[in-house]
Design a protein around this motif. Structure first.
Motif, PDB file in Angstrom:
ATOM      1  N   LEU A  56     -21.188 -77.957  -2.288  1.00 46.97           N
ATOM      2  CA  LEU A  56     -21.413 -79.525  -2.276  1.00 46.97           C
ATOM      3  C   LEU A  56     -21.472 -80.111  -3.443  1.00 46.97           C
ATOM      4  CD1 LEU A  56     -24.073 -79.278   0.955  1.00 46.97           C
ATOM      5  CD2 LEU A  56     -21.408 -79.849   0.967  1.00 46.97           C
ATOM      6  N   ALA A  57     -22.189 -79.516  -4.457  1.00 46.42           N
ATOM      7  CA  ALA A  57     -22.389 -80.269  -5.668  1.00 46.42           C
ATOM      8  C   ALA A  57     -21.143 -80.167  -6.573  1.00 46.42           C
ATOM      9  CB  ALA A  57     -23.220 -79.286  -6.587  1.00 46.42           C
ATOM     10  N   SER A  58     -19.990 -79.390  -6.274  1.00 49.56           N
ATOM     11  CA  SER A  58     -18.819 -79.625  -6.870  1.00 49.56           C
ATOM     12  C   SER A  58     -17.749 -80.752  -6.256  1.00 49.56           C
ATOM     13  CB  SER A  58     -18.255 -78.376  -6.907  1.00 49.56           C
ATOM     14  OG  SER A  58     -17.687 -78.036  -5.530  1.00 49.56           O
ATOM     15  N   GLY A  59     -18.552 -81.093  -5.223  1.00 47.60           N
ATOM     16  CA  GLY A  59     -17.974 -82.268  -4.401  1.00 47.60           C
ATOM     17  C   GLY A  59     -18.651 -83.520  -4.652  1.00 47.60           C
ATOM     18  N   ALA A  60     -19.306 -83.458  -5.632  1.00 44.81           N
ATOM     19  CA  ALA A  60     -20.136 -84.703  -6.022  1.00 44.81           C
ATOM     20  C   ALA A  60     -19.772 -85.003  -7.581  1.00 44.81           C
ATOM     21  CB  ALA A  60     -21.529 -84.738  -5.732  1.00 44.81           C
ATOM     22  N   ARG A  61     -19.679 -83.890  -8.240  1.00 46.30           N
ATOM     23  CA  ARG A  61     -19.363 -84.179  -9.552  1.00 46.30           C
ATOM     24  C   ARG A  61     -18.446 -83.144 -10.232  1.00 46.30           C
ATOM     25  NH1 ARG A  61     -22.271 -87.957 -12.499  1.00 46.30           N
ATOM     26  NH2 ARG A  61     -21.492 -87.002 -14.595  1.00 46.30           N
ATOM     27  N   ALA A  62     -17.585 -83.133 -11.063  1.00 44.96           N
ATOM     28  CA  ALA A  62     -16.803 -82.189 -11.509  1.00 44.96           C
ATOM     29  C   ALA A  62     -17.409 -81.049 -12.336  1.00 44.96           C
ATOM     30  CB  ALA A  62     -15.632 -82.924 -12.615  1.00 44.96           C
ATOM     31  N   ASN A  63     -18.636 -81.432 -13.096  1.00 48.12           N
ATOM     32  CA  ASN A  63     -19.273 -80.363 -13.796  1.00 48.12           C
ATOM     33  C   ASN A  63     -19.797 -79.272 -12.867  1.00 48.12           C
ATOM     34  OD1 ASN A  63     -21.028 -82.928 -13.776  1.00 48.12           O
ATOM     35  ND2 ASN A  63     -22.487 -81.141 -14.337  1.00 48.12           N
ATOM     36  N   GLY A  64     -19.903 -79.528 -11.304  1.00 49.96           N
ATOM     37  CA  GLY A  64     -20.206 -78.643 -10.677  1.00 49.96           C
ATOM     38  C   GLY A  64     -19.488 -77.396 -10.663  1.00 49.96           C
ATOM     39  N   LEU A  65     -18.181 -77.416 -11.148  1.00 54.59           N
ATOM     40  CA  LEU A  65     -17.419 -76.243 -11.311  1.00 54.59           C
ATOM     41  C   LEU A  65     -18.310 -75.184 -12.138  1.00 54.59           C
ATOM     42  CD1 LEU A  65     -14.015 -77.856 -11.487  1.00 54.59           C
ATOM     43  CD2 LEU A  65     -15.190 -77.088  -9.412  1.00 54.59           C
ATOM     44  N   ASN A 115     -20.987 -74.375 -12.514  1.00 56.73           N
ATOM     45  CA  ASN A 115     -21.971 -73.705 -11.828  1.00 56.73           C
ATOM     46  C   ASN A 115     -21.563 -72.353 -11.049  1.00 56.73           C
ATOM     47  OD1 ASN A 115     -24.038 -75.790 -12.338  1.00 56.73           O
ATOM     48  ND2 ASN A 115     -23.728 -76.541 -10.410  1.00 56.73           N
ATOM     49  N   ALA A 116     -20.333 -72.076 -11.219  1.00 62.53           N
ATOM     50  CA  ALA A 116     -19.727 -70.734 -10.772  1.00 62.53           C
ATOM     51  C   ALA A 116     -20.316 -69.782 -11.542  1.00 62.53           C
ATOM     52  CB  ALA A 116     -18.411 -71.052 -10.761  1.00 62.53           C
ATOM     53  N   ILE A 141     -16.839 -72.591  -4.476  1.00 61.77           N
ATOM     54  CA  ILE A 141     -17.160 -73.737  -5.479  1.00 61.77           C
ATOM     55  C   ILE A 141     -15.987 -74.482  -5.793  1.00 61.77           C
ATOM     56  CG2 ILE A 141     -18.306 -74.061  -7.678  1.00 61.77           C
ATOM     57  CD1 ILE A 141     -20.131 -71.540  -7.214  1.00 61.77           C
ATOM     58  N   PHE A 142     -14.878 -73.752  -6.006  1.00 58.67           N
ATOM     59  CA  PHE A 142     -13.937 -74.699  -6.616  1.00 58.67           C
ATOM     60  C   PHE A 142     -13.117 -75.387  -5.373  1.00 58.67           C
ATOM     61  CE2 PHE A 142     -14.641 -72.235 -10.091  1.00 58.67           C
ATOM     62  CZ  PHE A 142     -13.651 -73.080 -11.367  1.00 58.67           C
ATOM     63  N   LEU A 143     -13.317 -75.049  -4.109  1.00 53.22           N
ATOM     64  CA  LEU A 143     -12.699 -75.455  -2.884  1.00 53.22           C
ATOM     65  C   LEU A 143     -12.718 -77.118  -3.041  1.00 53.22           C
ATOM     66  CD1 LEU A 143     -11.050 -75.004  -0.485  1.00 53.22           C
ATOM     67  CD2 LEU A 143     -12.971 -74.724   0.760  1.00 53.22           C
ATOM     68  N   PRO A 144     -13.984 -77.625  -2.982  1.00 51.94           N
ATOM     69  CA  PRO A 144     -13.952 -79.265  -2.940  1.00 51.94           C
ATOM     70  C   PRO A 144     -12.826 -80.067  -3.907  1.00 51.94           C
ATOM     71  CG  PRO A 144     -16.112 -78.358  -2.589  1.00 51.94           C
ATOM     72  CD  PRO A 144     -15.078 -77.453  -3.140  1.00 51.94           C
ATOM     73  N   PHE A 145     -12.993 -79.227  -5.136  1.00 51.25           N
ATOM     74  CA  PHE A 145     -12.375 -79.872  -6.529  1.00 51.25           C
ATOM     75  C   PHE A 145     -10.744 -79.989  -5.994  1.00 51.25           C
ATOM     76  CE2 PHE A 145      -9.929 -79.388 -10.201  1.00 51.25           C
ATOM     77  CZ  PHE A 145      -9.971 -80.450 -10.855  1.00 51.25           C
TER      78      PHE A 145
END
Length: 520
Positions: A206-215, A217-218, A264-268
């Motif tokens: 969900l975080a990676s669906g809010a901001r790109a730097n969420g990626l 976090n993987a 984690i990469f799916l929303p992006f």
């Protein structure tokens, strides 16, 4: 929900203080906005400012007067996307989870107000409500995360209190995705520390669906799985009979890491696909777009979804990623692109957080040289004895320091450097943990009942966190930040610098950002 446990007075104080700080922020922005509008008009910024397509009613004007300061700069993008969707190409730099949430609240919980407020006013009100909630939950999650990682309730308590007066506070209140991202990221880290891998994966996704730097976090998943396997290897080293079992464990670790990272990469990936279909496909009819928005696109050179058969250049790339294209084409983001003489003021704005982040990394490396050289993959005696070191320099903080350092280096060399404060302040707990560590280690008010030195607390006052620097007792549930502010004249210079950075950026951010003046 565990975040609001009644058994922990520290957690109750964290939530109460976060609520008070959010209320104060909203009150200050309304007051400062009104004051500066009387003294000077809003700065005529060359920023995205779409035309209002309907006449505001009296209640709309009231909302704008009270909360309008929270709709400046990038907030305009989020509010526009929530209202109109991804009409312009450059809007794809802003990820969809936050504007979708705004739309859901405006059309759901605030639906009864549609007779009084137009959609944009309800979206702005939704942003204030959601960000207030996310800020409280993020502070609570940071406290729980600090208790799990630092094994030092006093420092975790102080760090969570500092989060409520974050130097990025104005962006936690404005219609930006920082509060949502901080809540999701800190909660995911906490769940991962508890061993709740699937829940952590969902929150990271969900975080990676809010901001790109969420990626990024993987990396927490990859490190967690890698460390677990490395420690198992050390326990079972020298046993040939265990080789088949180790291969099985390696396959299990690799498959779970791949699945989690894919999640984690799916929303992006889905968002990039959506942008490709929207802007590289047949496009939409111009007749469905209001004329003022078409005129804005002509005046500013904004690219609309393809309507004349001319596709954007990124559509023909081997990997058509709209996000990377927009960052470079519209905002000139790239390696060393911001290193210009005219950007020196922005580098000065980023200097405090850069120094603090660099100092945190250096402090940790100096305290744990062997641990850092072995990437924390070596089993230590203290871990075998069940007595790991506590506090900021404990082994468990290693991956968080690496994460913060990577973000700091990337932001400094590849991004608009002035955004570093909110970039780190909403993504990494290290900024708050290290600030709390400095205060705990160097501020006598937090650990001494009083000495003959002038900077010590009066003897009648109790120590706030513990009796000595470096101690990690439970400490008092009284708010340490409030105590320090009430005794400002007694603070050490270092404590004044740390708190001064947090408070000055909070206040300056409100003054400048809310009046459309450049800020971080």
């Amino acid at each position: 929900m565990e975040l609001v446990s009644r058994q922990d007075p520290h957690l109750r104080e964290v939530v109460r203080f976060a609520a008070c700080c959010r209320a104060l922020t909203l009150l200050l922005q309304a007051s400062l906005l009104a004051l500066f509008n009387l003294l000077i008009p809003d700065h005529a910024a060359d920023a995205f400012s779409p035309p209002r397509l309907s006449e505001p009613g009296p209640w709309d004007l009231l909302v704008e007067r009270l909360l309008g300061g929270l709709s400046r700069w990038d907030a305009e993008h989020f509010l526009f996307i929530a209202e109109r969707g991804y009409l312009y190409e450059h809007s794809c730099a802003f990820f969809p989870l936050y504007p979708l949430s705004l739309r859901a609240v405006a059309q759901g919980a605030l639906w009864p107000l549609q007779g009084l407020l137009r959609l944009r006013s309800r979206l702005l009100l939704s942003a204030v409500l959601l960000n207030s909630l996310f800020s409280l939950l993020a502070a609570a999650a940071l406290y729980e995360l600090g208790c799990a990682v630092l094994r030092c309730r006093g420092v975790a308590f102080l760090a969570a209190a500092l989060f409520s007066v974050s130097p990025a506070n104005v962006f936690m209140a404005a219609a930006y995705s920082e509060s949502m991202f901080a809540f999701l990221a800190f909660s995911a880290m906490w769940q991962l520390e508890k061993g709740q891998s699937w829940l952590a994966g969902l929150l990271f996704s969900l975080a990676s669906g809010a901001r790109a730097n969420g990626l990024v976090n993987a990396g927490f998943f990859l490190y967690s799985r890698g460390k677990r396997f490395a420690l198992q290897l050390q326990v079972g080293s020298g046993s040939v009979k265990k080789l088949p079992l180790l291969w099985k464990q390696l396959l299990s670790v690799a498959s779970s890491a791949v699945l989690m990272c894919a999640g984690i990469f799916l929303p992006f990936a889905l968002f990039q696909y959506y942008a490709y279909v929207r802007f590289c496909g047949p496009g939409i009819s111009l007749e469905t777009i209001p004329e003022p928005l078409l005129q804005l696109a002509r005046d500013k050179g904004y690219r609309l979804a393809a309507t004349d058969g001319v596709k954007p250049p990124w559509c023909s790339q081997r990997f058509p990623l709209v996000y990377t294209y927009i960052q470079g084409a519209y905002w000139n983001v790239g390696f060393l692109r911001y290193f210009e003489l005219r950007q020196i003021p922005n580098f000065l704005l980023a200097l405090p957080v850069t120094l603090l982040g660099s100092w945190a990394a250096w402090t940790y490396v100096v305290a744990n040289p062997r641990h850092c050289l072995t990437l924390g993959l070596e089993r230590r005696k203290s871990e075998e004895e069940g007595k790991p070191r506590a506090g900021f320099c404990c082994p468990a903080v290693f991956v968080y320091v690496v994460h913060a350092t990577v973000l700091l280096a990337f932001g400094f060399f590849c991004m608009h450097v002035q955004v570093l404060t909110r970039f780190l302040g909403s993504s990494s707990p290290v900024l708050y943990w290290f600030s709390a560590h400095l205060l705990q280690e160097h501020e006598p008010l937090l650990w001494s009942e009083g000495t003959d030195h002038q900077t010590a607390a009066p003897r009648s006052e109790k120590p706030l966190l513990s009796k000595s620097p470096g101690s990690c007792g439970k400490g008092s549930s009284a708010n340490p930040v409030v105590r320090l502010l009430l005794n400002w004249r007694l603070l050490t210079p270092l404590s004044k610098c740390v708190l001064g950075f947090f408070l000055s950026f909070w206040l300056l951010g409100l003054i400048l950002h809310c009046n459309f003046l450049p800020w971080t």
